[in-house]
Design a protein around this motif. Structure first.
Motif, PDB file in Angstrom:
ATOM      1  N   ALA A   1     -34.236   8.782  41.351  1.00  0.00           N
ATOM      2  CA  ALA A   1     -33.683   7.709  42.185  1.00  0.00           C
ATOM      3  C   ALA A   1     -34.203   6.330  41.758  1.00  0.00           C
ATOM      4  O   ALA A   1     -33.447   5.355  41.736  1.00  0.00           O
ATOM      5  N   ALA A   2     -35.478   6.238  41.392  1.00  0.00           N
ATOM      6  CA  ALA A   2     -36.040   4.951  40.967  1.00  0.00           C
ATOM      7  C   ALA A   2     -35.391   4.481  39.665  1.00  0.00           C
ATOM      8  O   ALA A   2     -35.125   3.291  39.490  1.00  0.00           O
ATOM      9  N   GLU A   3     -35.111   5.408  38.762  1.00  0.00           N
ATOM     10  CA  GLU A   3     -34.448   5.057  37.502  1.00  0.00           C
ATOM     11  C   GLU A   3     -33.008   4.613  37.750  1.00  0.00           C
ATOM     12  O   GLU A   3     -32.506   3.724  37.066  1.00  0.00           O
ATOM     13  N   VAL A   4     -32.337   5.222  38.725  1.00  0.00           N
ATOM     14  CA  VAL A   4     -30.972   4.798  39.063  1.00  0.00           C
ATOM     15  C   VAL A   4     -30.980   3.329  39.454  1.00  0.00           C
ATOM     16  O   VAL A   4     -30.137   2.544  38.999  1.00  0.00           O
ATOM     17  N   GLU A   5     -31.944   2.941  40.263  1.00  0.00           N
ATOM     18  CA  GLU A   5     -32.021   1.537  40.692  1.00  0.00           C
ATOM     19  C   GLU A   5     -32.323   0.606  39.522  1.00  0.00           C
ATOM     20  O   GLU A   5     -31.774  -0.491  39.435  1.00  0.00           O
ATOM     21  N   LYS A   6     -33.176   1.054  38.593  1.00  0.00           N
ATOM     22  CA  LYS A   6     -33.480   0.238  37.410  1.00  0.00           C
ATOM     23  C   LYS A   6     -32.237   0.055  36.546  1.00  0.00           C
ATOM     24  O   LYS A   6     -31.949  -1.052  36.075  1.00  0.00           O
ATOM     25  N   VAL A   7     -31.505   1.136  36.323  1.00  0.00           N
ATOM     26  CA  VAL A   7     -30.300   1.055  35.496  1.00  0.00           C
ATOM     27  C   VAL A   7     -29.255   0.177  36.181  1.00  0.00           C
ATOM     28  O   VAL A   7     -28.584  -0.619  35.522  1.00  0.00           O
ATOM     29  N   LYS A   8     -29.132   0.292  37.485  1.00  0.00           N
ATOM     30  CA  LYS A   8     -28.196  -0.570  38.214  1.00  0.00           C
ATOM     31  C   LYS A   8     -28.555  -2.036  38.020  1.00  0.00           C
ATOM     32  O   LYS A   8     -27.675  -2.862  37.739  1.00  0.00           O
ATOM     33  N   ARG A   9     -29.839  -2.356  38.129  1.00  0.00           N
ATOM     34  CA  ARG A   9     -30.268  -3.749  37.919  1.00  0.00           C
ATOM     35  C   ARG A   9     -29.938  -4.222  36.505  1.00  0.00           C
ATOM     36  O   ARG A   9     -29.484  -5.345  36.302  1.00  0.00           O
ATOM     37  N   GLU A  10     -30.169  -3.356  35.508  1.00  0.00           N
ATOM     38  CA  GLU A  10     -29.843  -3.703  34.128  1.00  0.00           C
ATOM     39  C   GLU A  10     -28.348  -3.959  33.970  1.00  0.00           C
ATOM     40  O   GLU A  10     -27.933  -4.930  33.324  1.00  0.00           O
ATOM     41  N   MET A  11     -27.549  -3.098  34.551  1.00  0.00           N
ATOM     42  CA  MET A  11     -26.102  -3.237  34.425  1.00  0.00           C
ATOM     43  C   MET A  11     -25.603  -4.473  35.174  1.00  0.00           C
ATOM     44  O   MET A  11     -24.692  -5.162  34.692  1.00  0.00           O
ATOM     45  N   LEU A  12     -26.189  -4.758  36.331  1.00  0.00           N
ATOM     46  CA  LEU A  12     -25.808  -5.976  37.063  1.00  0.00           C
ATOM     47  C   LEU A  12     -26.177  -7.216  36.248  1.00  0.00           C
ATOM     48  O   LEU A  12     -25.421  -8.192  36.208  1.00  0.00           O
ATOM     49  N   ALA A  13     -27.308  -7.181  35.570  1.00  0.00           N
ATOM     50  CA  ALA A  13     -27.705  -8.299  34.709  1.00  0.00           C
ATOM     51  C   ALA A  13     -26.730  -8.448  33.544  1.00  0.00           C
ATOM     52  O   ALA A  13     -26.397  -9.572  33.145  1.00  0.00           O
ATOM     53  N   GLU A  14     -26.245  -7.332  33.005  1.00  0.00           N
ATOM     54  CA  GLU A  14     -25.260  -7.394  31.924  1.00  0.00           C
ATOM     55  C   GLU A  14     -23.944  -8.005  32.417  1.00  0.00           C
ATOM     56  O   GLU A  14     -23.315  -8.788  31.700  1.00  0.00           O
ATOM     57  N   VAL A  15     -23.531  -7.641  33.628  1.00  0.00           N
ATOM     58  CA  VAL A  15     -22.316  -8.226  34.202  1.00  0.00           C
ATOM     59  C   VAL A  15     -22.500  -9.736  34.344  1.00  0.00           C
ATOM     60  O   VAL A  15     -21.611 -10.516  33.992  1.00  0.00           O
ATOM     61  N   ASP A  16     -23.668 -10.155  34.842  1.00  0.00           N
ATOM     62  CA  ASP A  16     -23.955 -11.587  34.977  1.00  0.00           C
ATOM     63  C   ASP A  16     -23.968 -12.280  33.615  1.00  0.00           C
ATOM     64  O   ASP A  16     -23.443 -13.388  33.465  1.00  0.00           O
ATOM     65  N   ALA A  17     -24.555 -11.633  32.611  1.00  0.00           N
ATOM     66  CA  ALA A  17     -24.609 -12.221  31.270  1.00  0.00           C
ATOM     67  C   ALA A  17     -23.207 -12.370  30.687  1.00  0.00           C
ATOM     68  O   ALA A  17     -22.919 -13.354  29.987  1.00  0.00           O
ATOM     69  N   ASP A  18     -22.334 -11.414  30.993  1.00  0.00           N
ATOM     70  CA  ASP A  18     -20.953 -11.506  30.519  1.00  0.00           C
ATOM     71  C   ASP A  18     -20.262 -12.750  31.048  1.00  0.00           C
ATOM     72  O   ASP A  18     -19.397 -13.322  30.380  1.00  0.00           O
TER      73      ASP A  18
END
Length: 185
Positions: free
Chosen positions: A67-84
């Motif tokens: 579950a903790a890794e899911v939250e980390k990956v979500k944060r990474e993906m949200l940052a990628e969306v923002d970077a896009d």
């Protein structure tokens, strides 16, 4: 998110130990997420093929889905969306795809949308994994110095370990819309 989670550890190895095992084989295990498929792959020396396939079997059949890794990956993906949003070329491709495939699943990006990503849970990841990673949806390919019979034997645990599952229903997939605009012959 589910595909990326496969590389975040297995039931036998945490993330760091998994990364170390992959690096020890002189390769990199990568994931690919397309609008119509997900994939895992690598380029590996033939002498490391048995160890690599054993590791691949472990990654696919025994994901930890912490579950903790899911939250980390979500944060990474949200940052990628923002970077896009800060990249003109990416924005142009996103909007071109949205306009070309308006109302069709191909019009969506592979990162997902911010609102959708924010609400995904561990249960969503597990449910998607159970639907997607099945025998009926498995396609295996290899190129190079690979003996088909030997590779098939190495992959037998993967085939046996996946549930039968349902094949993808392409008949229910909407047809790709014809592009709008003027056609010049």
């Amino acid at each position: 998110l589910t595909n990326r989670m496969l590389l975040r550890g297995t039931k036998r190895r945490g993330r760091a130990a998994l990364e170390e095992a992959i690096e020890a084989l002189g390769t990199e295990l990568f994931t690919s997420t397309q609008r119509y498929a997900v994939g895992l792959g690598a380029t590996v020396l033939d002498r490391h093929l048995p160890a690599f396939v054993a590791l691949l079997n472990e990654v696919i059949l025994e994901p930890a889905f912490d579950a903790a890794e899911v939250e980390k990956v979500k944060r990474e993906m949200l940052a990628e969306v923002d970077a896009d949003l800060d990249d003109d070329g990416t924005l142009a491709r996103v909007w071109f795809r949205r306009l070309l495939f308006e109302g069709h699943p191909f019009g969506h990006g592979t990162h997902g949308r911010r609102a959708e990503l924010a609400h995904l849970t561990l249960a969503d990841v597990q449910a998607h994994y159970q639907r997607t990673y099945t025998q009926a949806r498995l396609l295996i390919s290899a190129a190079g110095k690979v003996d088909e019979a030997a590779l098939s034997a190495l992959l037998a645990p993967l085939r046996a370990g996946l549930p039968a599952g349902e094949p993808l229903d392409w008949a229910g997939f909407p047809p790709v819309p014809a592009p709008k605009g003027v056609r010049v012959a």
